[in-house]
Design a protein around this motif. Structure first.
Motif, PDB file in Angstrom:
ATOM      1  N   UNK A 146       7.819  41.106  18.807  1.00 53.91           N
ATOM      2  CA  UNK A 146       7.658  42.096  17.738  1.00 53.91           C
ATOM      3  C   UNK A 146       6.644  41.621  16.708  1.00 53.91           C
ATOM      4  N   UNK A 147       5.556  41.008  17.209  1.00 55.00           N
ATOM      5  CA  UNK A 147       4.425  40.721  16.344  1.00 55.00           C
ATOM      6  C   UNK A 147       3.583  41.975  16.184  1.00 55.00           C
ATOM      7  N   UNK A 148       2.323  41.810  15.780  1.00 59.01           N
ATOM      8  CA  UNK A 148       1.475  42.982  15.551  1.00 59.01           C
ATOM      9  C   UNK A 148       1.336  43.853  16.792  1.00 59.01           C
ATOM     10  N   UNK A 149       0.927  43.256  17.911  1.00 60.00           N
ATOM     11  CA  UNK A 149       0.662  44.052  19.108  1.00 60.00           C
ATOM     12  C   UNK A 149       1.950  44.644  19.658  1.00 60.00           C
ATOM     13  N   UNK A 150       2.995  43.832  19.760  1.00 53.00           N
ATOM     14  CA  UNK A 150       4.250  44.338  20.283  1.00 53.00           C
ATOM     15  C   UNK A 150       4.823  45.468  19.444  1.00 53.00           C
TER      16      UNK A 150
END
Length: 400
Positions: A146-150
């Motif tokens: 659940x970082x930026x891309x996720x």
């Protein structure tokens, strides 16, 4: 014979470097080599507009196809460089072709981290068809990370009507980017839009079982779906540099002008570990804006211009129709001064050490983030109370 510059990597750093060279008057030959078959494109829309079908690949090109010929840039796509010989000043392509250079730029970016062969990664346009056709209403999608891309993939998939499960190792989303106060806001945002968010999940394996992909956590929990996307960050692509004897440490080590440890060889963008001209020490930045601006600056250096690259990082993320902007280096341990409302998704959060501003996070307040970025770059001391006073204009009167 005219000089020849070879640029390995046709992402935004490589293309920006080439443009910077030409703008600074470089008149030698330029060969730009990209390992993807595509005309160079911007990566940020891949996890948003592209997978949602809002844009086509031709709408996210960095430059029009004609730009390369117009600027005397030889663009070689679908070509992989396998070796660099610093002594002979050559690069070798996978097909066996050897190309000589007078100077070389490594703008190799990074590679998406994977977990086995069952989950998909999403970093390039070639990754999109693997699962885009399956992003339909009611389809279940698991996103690991659940970082930026996720987080952007999860939000995009929810917008298409998919049932989304989002798994994160940390206690809150966006752990590398946001302190807990704001990470909690994003946890609530995911849940309010119907995304099933699970945090503190250590994924142990991702395997295909009977037409489903199964994600297993270390604590025994499992989730399954037809499609699993792995978005757990990237590793800087340093293999070529390392094999050539160029200094590598969390990226390719460069000075403030982009020089590597070997004369005549430079690096720029996500792969470059550079001096932090604001805080001291070194850092490697994985944001599009940095790659663009660092590439431009290094390209001008390669053209003979003087100068060093000093820039405060700035990035953005679009999720569920909300635009987040972050600048500087906000950390959980900093003193935080707020103006606006987190609950209303209309705020600016300023991160300080003492009275020195080091970072800012905003939603719906782009002017605030621009002003904060200027103050961070200048190392300005600020009046703390004025930062949290909605009636106080963010202007030079805030500076001590």
């Amino acid at each position: 014979m005219s000089a020849r510059t070879v640029v390995v990597g046709a992402g935004v750093a490589g293309v920006s470097a080439v443009a910077g060279m030409r703008s600074a008057g470089y008149d030698g030959e330029i060969l730009l080599i990209g390992d993807e078959p595509e005309l160079p494109y911007r990566r940020p829309p891949v996890s948003k507009e592209i997978i949602r079908g809002d844009k086509t690949p031709d709408q996210i090109r960095i430059k029009p196809e004609t730009w390369y010929a117009d600027n005397a840039v030889e663009l070689l796509t679908g070509a992989r460089v396998t070796a660099i010989d610093p002594v002979a000043a050559t690069v070798t392509l996978a097909e066996g072709l050897t190309v000589a250079f007078d100077q070389l730029l490594l703008a190799t970016g990074g590679t998406a981290r994977a977990m086995g062969n069952a989950g998909h990664t999403l970093r390039t346009l070639a990754d999109v068809p693997k699962f885009q056709s399956r992003l339909t209403p009611g389809q279940h999608l698991i996103v690991v990370g659940a970082g930026l891309i996720g987080s952007e993939i999860a939000a995009s998939a929810r917008g298409l009507g998919c049932d989304v499960t989002l798994l994160e190792t940390a206690h809150l989303p966006l752990p590398r980017l946001l302190p807990p106060l704001l990470g909690q806001m994003y946890a609530d945002l995911h849940k309010s839009h119907g995304t099933e968010l699970h945090t503190s999940v250590t994924v142990e394996s991702i395997v295909d079982e009977g037409g489903e992909t199964v994600v297993r956590a270390a604590d025994g929990r499992t989730w399954s779906a037809p499609v699993v996307v792995v978005a757990i960050g990237m590793d800087p692509a340093t293999g070529l540099a390392d094999a050539a004897g160029i200094e590598v440490a969390d990226g390719i080590v460069v000075d403030a002008s982009g020089h590597t440890s070997i004369p005549g060889i430079y690096a720029a963008g996500d792969v470059a570990n550079m001096p932090n001209g604001v805080l001291g020490g070194r850092h490697r930045v994985e944001h599009w804006q940095n790659a663009q601006n660092h590439g431009t600056a290094v390209g001008k250096t390669m053209a003979g211009a003087d100068g060093t690259f000093v820039e405060v990082p700035w990035c953005w993320s679009d999720q569920y129709g909300i635009n987040l902007q972050v600048t500087g280096w906000p950390e959980a341990g900093h003193d935080v001064r707020m103006r606006g409302s987190i609950d209303d998704h209309d705020f600016s959060a300023f991160f300080l050490r003492g009275d020195v501003l080091l970072g800012a996070v905003t939603i719906g307040r782009p002017k605030d983030v621009r002003q904060a970025r200027k103050w961070i770059a200048a190392g300005e001391r600020v009046h703390l109370d004025a930062l949290s006073d909605e009636d106080a204009v963010l202007a030079d009167s805030v500076i001590v």
